[in-house]
Enzyme design. Structure first.
Site: not given
Ligand code: WQD
Length: 337
Positions: A35, A124, A148, A152, A176, A230, A293
């Protein structure tokens, strides 16, 4: 020190490898390139003016790890290697348990055989699950909600048990939050394979014309603008946090946990607007149904890392967007030519 970095060709791994080289460490990267691209390490070596050695070994290949440890004799390990897509993990959980959890056990067995008992592990915030009030603190009960995140959590438990059984181990567990941004040079950055799961790379690919429009998953959350909050953290801040944790565990035996986050929430719409300001374009988007989720909001209490590591995230949302855009606009197809 001689540091072995698993997953060192990846997004956070390559930025941490660069920071290690710049700090004068020797670095051996173990990566199966499933990856990631070796090009990221060529550019890291170019930026650092020093080479990071790449050993293309899978973490489940214990014999290959033995050869690598025998040849390079690392003194410590920073462990990023593993699969990391939440949605994918629900579809192929066995691959996640094999690569992430079993792969880590193989790595730890080889480390123990070579007497290497210092590790910084890439955990994470997803381990906090949906039961904890935010801001999250390291002493909270954890409970991941997807395969996933469970890998962790399992790895944190394995490392905790190892540390309890043998006090020679020196282990840092880094939780993180949401890593974004890129090195200021624009030469290395996030290059997800296929359609990005995460917000920032998707926005960046819309901005550079690779994606038609952003879908915002939900606009009816109980937040100031209805979109999720976030804790975004610049990947170079994150890399610096790894060096601080490595230094700390070198001096302090035992198992230590730290949140690496900025300590505040930014909404999806706020991030989109910040990216528009950085790229100078109006970016097309539409609201879509909520994503299963997703939590409405969470962010870190990062005070423990500040007190114990002397580390805190310093780069702003504007800098995250400017640096991410510089990388994406200079590399519209990531590391692919
Ligand atoms: C952030 C926000 C989405 C994409 C994930 C993993 C976590 C870590 C970080 C590894 C959310 C919204 C997203 C899109 C959107 N990874 N979104 N449209 O879910 O907080 O965390 O990545 O360790 O384990 O869970 O990050 O960037 O996916 O989403 O609206 O096309 O952006 O709904 O609210 P997330 P994300």
């Amino acid at each position: 020190m001689r540091i072995l970095v698993t997953g060192g060709a990846g997004y956070i791994g390559s930025h941490t490898t660069l920071a290690l080289l710049e700090a004068g460490h020797e670095v051996v990267v173990v990566d199966n390139l499933a990856n990631a691209s070796a090009e990221s390490l060529h550019r890291v070596s170019e930026l650092a003016g020093r080479r990071a050695v790449l050993e293309r070994v899978d973490l489940t290949d214990e014999a290959g790890l033995e050869d690598t440890f025998s040849e390079h004799r690392p003194e410590a390990v920073i462990h990023f290697g593993g699969l990391k897509a939440v949605g994918e993990s629900a579809r192929i959980p066995l691959d996640y348990y094999y690569n992430n959890t079993a792969g880590t056990v193989a790595l730890l067995r080889v480390m123990a055989r070579f007497g290497v008992k210092s590790m910084v592990f890439s955990s994470s915030a997803t381990v906090y699950g949906d039961r904890n009030p935010y801001p999250y603190t390291e002493d909270m009960e954890i409970g991941a909600m997807n395969p996933y995140g469970r890998t962790k959590e399992q790895i944190e438990d394995i490392l905790t048990d190892i540390g309890a059984a043998d006090d020679a181990w020196r282990i840092g567990l880094l939780r993180y939050f949401n890593p974004v941004g890129a090195h200021e040079s624009g030469r290395i950055g996030e290059d997800p394979q296929g359609i990005p799961n995460n917000l920032m790379p998707f926005i960046a690919q819309v901005a550079v014309g690779r994606r038609e429009k952003l879908q915002i998953f939900g606009d009816d959350y109980d937040t100031q603008d209805g979109t999720c909050l976030r804790d975004y953290i610049h990947v170079v801040d994150l890399a610096e946090g790894h060096l601080a944790a490595l230094e700390y565990v070198t001096e302090h035996p035992g198992v230590h946990r730290w949140n690496l986050g900025g300590g505040a929430g930014t909404s999806v719409l706020e991030m989109l607007r910040a990216f528009e300001a950085a790229c100078g374009k109006t970016l097309p988007y539409e609201f879509a149904p909520r994503r299963a989720g997703d939590l409405p909001a969470f962010w870190a209490d990062a005070s423990k890392a500040k007190e114990e590591l002397g580390w805190q995230a310093s780069r702003t949302i504007e800098t995250m967007c400017a640096d991410h855009w510089r990388w994406q606009s200079a590399n519209p197809n990531g590391y692919a030519a």
